[in-house]
Each structure stands twice: as structure tokens, then as C-alpha cells.
Write a protein that holds these residues in place. Structure first.
Motif, PDB file in Angstrom:
ATOM      1  N   GLN A  74      -2.004  18.093  19.031  1.00 18.40           N
ATOM      2  CA  GLN A  74      -0.805  18.256  17.918  1.00 18.40           C
ATOM      3  C   GLN A  74      -0.781  17.229  17.149  1.00 18.40           C
ATOM      4  O   GLN A  74       0.170  17.065  16.411  1.00 18.40           O
ATOM      5  N   ILE A  75      -1.716  16.366  16.831  1.00 21.22           N
ATOM      6  CA  ILE A  75      -1.726  15.301  16.052  1.00 21.22           C
ATOM      7  C   ILE A  75      -1.433  15.979  14.640  1.00 21.22           C
ATOM      8  O   ILE A  75      -2.079  16.676  14.257  1.00 21.22           O
ATOM      9  N   GLU A  76      -0.824  14.963  13.790  1.00 20.18           N
ATOM     10  CA  GLU A  76      -0.581  15.539  12.352  1.00 20.18           C
ATOM     11  C   GLU A  76      -1.666  14.593  11.279  1.00 20.18           C
ATOM     12  O   GLU A  76      -1.563  15.214  10.287  1.00 20.18           O
ATOM     13  N   GLY A  77      -2.053  13.655  11.767  1.00 18.36           N
ATOM     14  CA  GLY A  77      -3.215  13.035  10.840  1.00 18.36           C
ATOM     15  C   GLY A  77      -4.065  12.078  11.717  1.00 18.36           C
ATOM     16  O   GLY A  77      -3.622  11.638  12.744  1.00 18.36           O
ATOM     17  N   ILE A  78      -4.876  11.788  11.064  1.00 18.20           N
ATOM     18  CA  ILE A  78      -5.924  10.644  11.506  1.00 18.20           C
ATOM     19  C   ILE A  78      -6.132   9.622  10.711  1.00 18.20           C
ATOM     20  O   ILE A  78      -6.492   9.778   9.590  1.00 18.20           O
ATOM     21  N   LEU A  79      -5.730   8.190  11.146  1.00 18.56           N
ATOM     22  CA  LEU A  79      -6.256   7.179  10.369  1.00 18.56           C
ATOM     23  C   LEU A  79      -7.564   6.540  10.679  1.00 18.56           C
ATOM     24  O   LEU A  79      -8.078   6.279  11.859  1.00 18.56           O
ATOM     25  N   PHE A  80      -8.468   6.558   9.710  1.00 21.91           N
ATOM     26  CA  PHE A  80      -9.673   6.275   9.852  1.00 21.91           C
ATOM     27  C   PHE A  80      -9.962   4.715   9.434  1.00 21.91           C
ATOM     28  O   PHE A  80      -9.399   4.390   8.124  1.00 21.91           O
ATOM     29  N   SER A  81     -10.493   3.957  10.201  1.00 25.34           N
ATOM     30  CA  SER A  81     -10.707   2.441   9.874  1.00 25.34           C
ATOM     31  C   SER A  81     -12.095   2.123  10.225  1.00 25.34           C
ATOM     32  O   SER A  81     -12.959   2.735  11.052  1.00 25.34           O
ATOM     33  N   VAL A  82     -12.587   1.187   9.417  1.00 24.15           N
ATOM     34  CA  VAL A  82     -14.158   0.675   9.735  1.00 24.15           C
ATOM     35  C   VAL A  82     -14.173  -0.702  10.201  1.00 24.15           C
ATOM     36  O   VAL A  82     -13.017  -1.428  10.442  1.00 24.15           O
ATOM     37  N   CYS A  83     -15.352  -1.269  10.593  1.00 24.30           N
ATOM     38  CA  CYS A  83     -15.238  -2.475  11.192  1.00 24.30           C
ATOM     39  C   CYS A  83     -15.830  -3.519  10.676  1.00 24.30           C
ATOM     40  O   CYS A  83     -16.199  -4.684  11.131  1.00 24.30           O
ATOM     41  N   ASP A  84     -16.043  -3.400   9.171  1.00 27.79           N
ATOM     42  CA  ASP A  84     -16.558  -4.648   8.547  1.00 27.79           C
ATOM     43  C   ASP A  84     -15.685  -4.959   7.478  1.00 27.79           C
ATOM     44  O   ASP A  84     -15.995  -5.744   6.501  1.00 27.79           O
ATOM     45  N   GLN A  85     -14.356  -4.894   7.711  1.00 26.93           N
ATOM     46  CA  GLN A  85     -13.239  -5.361   6.903  1.00 26.93           C
ATOM     47  C   GLN A  85     -12.360  -6.655   7.718  1.00 26.93           C
ATOM     48  O   GLN A  85     -11.274  -6.156   8.075  1.00 26.93           O
ATOM     49  N   PRO A  86     -13.077  -7.856   7.834  1.00 25.39           N
ATOM     50  CA  PRO A  86     -12.333  -8.895   8.640  1.00 25.39           C
ATOM     51  C   PRO A  86     -11.070  -9.151   7.826  1.00 25.39           C
ATOM     52  O   PRO A  86     -10.288  -9.871   8.795  1.00 25.39           O
ATOM     53  N   ASN A  87     -10.916  -9.030   6.872  1.00 25.41           N
ATOM     54  CA  ASN A  87      -9.627  -9.624   6.125  1.00 25.41           C
ATOM     55  C   ASN A  87      -8.480  -8.464   6.217  1.00 25.41           C
ATOM     56  O   ASN A  87      -7.296  -8.928   5.748  1.00 25.41           O
ATOM     57  N   LEU A  88      -8.622  -7.245   6.616  1.00 26.19           N
ATOM     58  CA  LEU A  88      -7.622  -6.333   6.696  1.00 26.19           C
ATOM     59  C   LEU A  88      -6.353  -6.586   7.538  1.00 26.19           C
ATOM     60  O   LEU A  88      -6.499  -7.394   8.629  1.00 26.19           O
TER      61      LEU A  88
END
Length: 453
Positions: free
Chosen positions: A355-369
Motif C-alpha cells: 500500500q505504500i505511496e513512496g520510498i525514501l532512499f537514504s545512504v550511510c555515508d552522510q554523517p552530517n544529515l
């Protein structure tokens, strides 16, 4: 939704009124001796009167979760003496609202509930809570803040009826509070309105007594014990104020937006890179004593309301992610590039959460996010369907990126080390940027980047 409001004073009661009328279940916490000046319009009064009625709401004093459930079934609001808000462990609220109005955070964390709202100064969105509500009278009263803080406490009361500091009644000495004037009574400047510690307290202006602490409370010198209103409208003494309604409306707005988003989006964390430019698996490298990947895992703790999957082939990362409740999608072929991880993540999400309307993709090499960036991306996606929402600083853009399900088929066609950026170049009209600080977009590619952080 289930909402726990910390505090049951007049502003907290204004918040409760908005949520109550919208159909949400509410429990309110208080301290053993409430210090609410405008007590005739505060459910905190239930602590020493057992029951308090404010407009169409009834607050009833309860001792535990079992008795609170009975009150909720009757359509009323349980009020419990619980300064640490420990009842949250049994109530399991969807939302926590810190409306103690202490002008500082005295014990609320962004991970205390799926969505946390801080009311007034002392909270920072993205660190202490997901959202902050502005409480200072003026143009921004009732603003929902998703990055930054409310206006700092000035110590100067807001102006009502042309008066500011004069309208506040303050204790003359430390000791027991003895009200002389009653709420709703008209007084003149210079009249004795209370006695504190055996010393008389005089009104600094004429008007109607809008608020006064209950008898017997221990107060200290210069403490706020009452309030005079120059407008002299009796019904103001027994109805929720314009300020409380504005703040309550802002909390309802934030609550409604969260309610609309919850269950509609999933997170996919990409952590399967080979680290060829770094020379080894960069996600295991230490930054300030902590593995690089851990910065992302810690950040995701604030978003437990959303399904989270991590795509990785590393056993250490898998174990840590599982401990945190994330679902692990194993990538046994990282050499196939970023496209393979993206497709694995989409496929896993669709299979389990169709049922999801979207996916948020994130990475693991952005320590300042910052957490606030993720929250604002979600907010933007909920308002702008069928769009690509990405973090950006001017012309520079990067992760995270939230993709509407409309784009899943195109993402599934990606090959090799080509990610979503390839598609974005083909459809710039579908992109909406969420402004971030430039350092948030910086990622770690080389060992020298760790030193630069």
C-alpha cells in the motif's frame, strides 16, 4: 490517534480541546501540586478537585492506566499525576506533546513516541522533537516549526488589552499562597489581591482577575501567582484563550499531517557499496569513535513510525540494524552497482507493504544529515503527490530522495552503477527540492574526508 499531553495547564488544555474535538484519545499528565494560574480553564484542576470541566471537556483524575482506560471509554480525558510521564510505557501513544511550558526541555526525547511535538522555547526540531510550536504572541503565534526553534523566552509577558508586565500578579514573599481576590472579580490598581508568606500583594493595574493560584500553594518571591485582564470580560475567565486555541490548532495541524503520512511511506537505507575509492568498506570506518554507518542508524531511530529496510551484505551492519528493528535485505552481489540495491529495496518494500505511496532512499555515508531534513522531505511528499522530493542546497542536490510509487517501474529498469540521478535528469519537472545546509550533503568517499569532518 492516541495522544499523551505532558502538562494540563491552560495552554495544554487549549491543545487538548482541538485534539479532543477532532476525535483523538488523550491522556494528560501533571505534577502533584499544579501551578496553573488560569486554573478555571485548565484540566490540571482535576488533580486537587478530582474532576475539572472546561467548555465541553471533562478531565478526571486517575491513578493508573487501568482507570485511565475506563475514563477514555466514557469519552472523557484522564489526568494523572506523573511528572516523568511514565504512563507512556503502558499507553503507547502515537504522539507525545510536551506542553509543560518550562521554557526548556526537561525530559522529552524525539524517540519517546512515533511523533513528538515540543511546545514553546527549549526544543529544537529534529533533535528534541519532530516539530516545535511557536507560543509567543504576535505574527508567528501557532507556527509549526520543522527546522530550528521557537522564539527564545524574553521574560516579558505578552501584551493583552494594552498591558504587559503590569497584568501579572507576583508573589511578595516566599510562603503560603492566600488569594484575596477571586477569579472573575474586578479589582482596582493598588488593591490587595493576595497574601504570600504573610505579605500583601497589590494589583498593579485595574481590571478583572483572570487567573489566580489555588489557596495553600507554596510560592516564592516574584513568582507568577495571578493575572489581571484590562478588557474586563467575565467570560474570558472561563473560556479557552485565543492564544491557547491558536497553539492547539497548530498541534492539530501537525498531528493531522503525521496521521496522513504514517503507513504511506517506507525507508530504504542503502549500505552495500564496495568502497572502491575509499580502499575498504568505508561504512565500518570510525568517525569520532563511531562507525560511519551508525550515524544513519541512530538518525533512523527518530522515524520508527515508518517501515525501514536496510540493503547490505555486511554482517556487522546487518546485526546492528536488526537490533534496532530494521528489516534486512541481503545484497550478495554489490558488484552489480547501486541499481541492484535500489531494486532489491523496492522489491522488498512492495512485497511486504503493497500500500505504500513512496520510498525514501537514504545512504550511510552522510554523517552530517539532520533528522529535520528527513521530516521535511516527508512533509513535502505528503503535500505533493507523484513527485520526486530530494535534499538540495541551491544547485547542489543529493540524498535523501523520496520517490513516489509512480516512478518505481522506471527505477526497476536501472542498470549497473546508475542510480536515481540518471532518471532525475530526464524529468526535472517532477522534482521538488527541500533546502538543507550544505554540510548535510557531504559524503565520505576517501579517507581524507573523515579528517575533514
Amino acid at each position: 490517534m492516541k495522544v499523551l499531553i505532558k502538562g494540563a495547564g491552560d495552554l495544554a488544555t487549549g491543545i487538548a480541546s482541538r485534539l479532543y474535538r477532532a476525535g483523538h484519545q488523550i491522556i494528560m499528565t501533571e505534577i502533584a501540586v499544579p501551578l496553573t494560574v488560569r486554573r478555571t480553564v485548565a484540566l490540571s484542576r482535576a488533580v486537587y478537585e478530582q474532576k475539572a470541566i472546561v467548555e465541553d471537556m471533562t478531565g478526571i483524575l486517575v491513578k493508573d492506566m487501568q482507570s485511565a482506560e475506563k475514563v477514555l471509554l466514557e469519552g472523557d480525558i484522564p489526568v494523572i499525576v506523573d511528572s516523568k510521564a511514565r504512563i507512556k510505557d503502558e499507553f503507547h501513544p502515537d504522539i507525545i506533546v510536551d506542553a509543560i511550558l518550562a521554557k526548556r526541555n526537561i525530559g522529552t526525547a524525539i524517540t519517546d513516541a512515533p511523533f513528538v511535538i515540543g511546545v514553546g522555547p527549549g526544543f529544537k526540531a529534529g533533535e528534541d522533537c519532530h516539530c516545535v510550536i511557536e507560543t509567543k504572541r504576535g505574527h508567528t503565534l501557532g507556527e509549526t516549526i520543522y527546522r530550528g526553534t521557537a522564539i527564545p523566552n524574553t521574560g516579558v509577558p505578552g501584551e493583552i488589552g494594552g498591558f504587559s508586565v503590569e497584568r501579572i500578579i507576583r508573589g511578595a514573599a516566599e510562603g503560603t499562597m492566600v488569594p484575596v481576590a477571586k477569579i472573575g472579580e474586578t479589582v482596582e490598581k493598588g488593591q490587595v489581591v493576595a497574601i504570600t508568606g504573610g505579605k500583601e500583594v497589590y494589583a498593579k493595574m485595574s481590571g478583572i482577575v483572570r487567573g489566580m493560584l489555588q489557596p495553600g500553594v507554596m510560592v516564592h518571591e516574584n513568582m507568577k501567582i495571578g493575572d489581571i485582564d484590562a478588557r474586563s470580560e467575565l467570560f474570558h475567565c472561563y473560556t479557552i484563550s485565543d492564544k491557547a486555541r491558536a497553539i492547539g490548532g497548530a498541534v492539530l495541524e501537525a498531528t493531522t499531517q503525521f496521521e496522513r503520512m504514517r503507513g504511506n511511506y517506507a525507508f530504504v537505507i542503502l549500505a552495500a557499496g564496495t568502497g572502491s575509492r575509499f580502499g575498504e568498506n568505508k561504512l565500518l570506518a570510525k568517525l569520532d569513535g563511531k562507525p560511519l554507518y551508525q550515524y544513519t542508524l541512530d538518525r533512523m531511530k527518530a522515524f520508527g513510525a515508518y517501515p525501514q529496510m536496510i540493503v547490505t551484505g555486511n554482517e556487522e551492519i546487518k546485526a546492528k540494524a536488526k537490533e534496532q528493528g530494521m528489516e534486512v535485505v541481503s545484497n550478495k552481489q554489490p558488484e552489480l552497482g547501486i541499481s541492484h540495491s535500489i531494486k532489491l529495496g523496492i522489491d522488498a518494500c512492495i512485497q511486504k507493504y503493497p500500500q505504500i505511496e513512496g520510498i525514501l532512499f537514504s545512504v550511510c555515508d552522510q554523517p552530517n544529515l539532520e533528522c529535520t531534513t528527513i521530516q521535511r522531505i516527508l512533509n513535502t511528499a505528503s503535500l505533493h503527490k507523484r513527485q520526486i522530493i530530494r535534499a538540495a542546497d541551491g544547485e547542489q542536490s543529493g540524498n535523501p530522495v523520496l520517490w513516489d510509487r509512480e516512478f518505481f517501474p522506471e527505477l526497476m529498469k536501472l542498470q549497473g552503477d546508475h542510480g536515481g540521478r540518471t532518471l532525475m535528469k530526464q524529468m526535472p519537472e517532477k522534482i521538488r527540492n527541500v533546502g538543507v545546509l550544505p554540510e548535510e550533503l557531504k559524503d565520505i568517499d576517501f579517507k581524507s574526508d573523515l579528517e575533514a569532518k
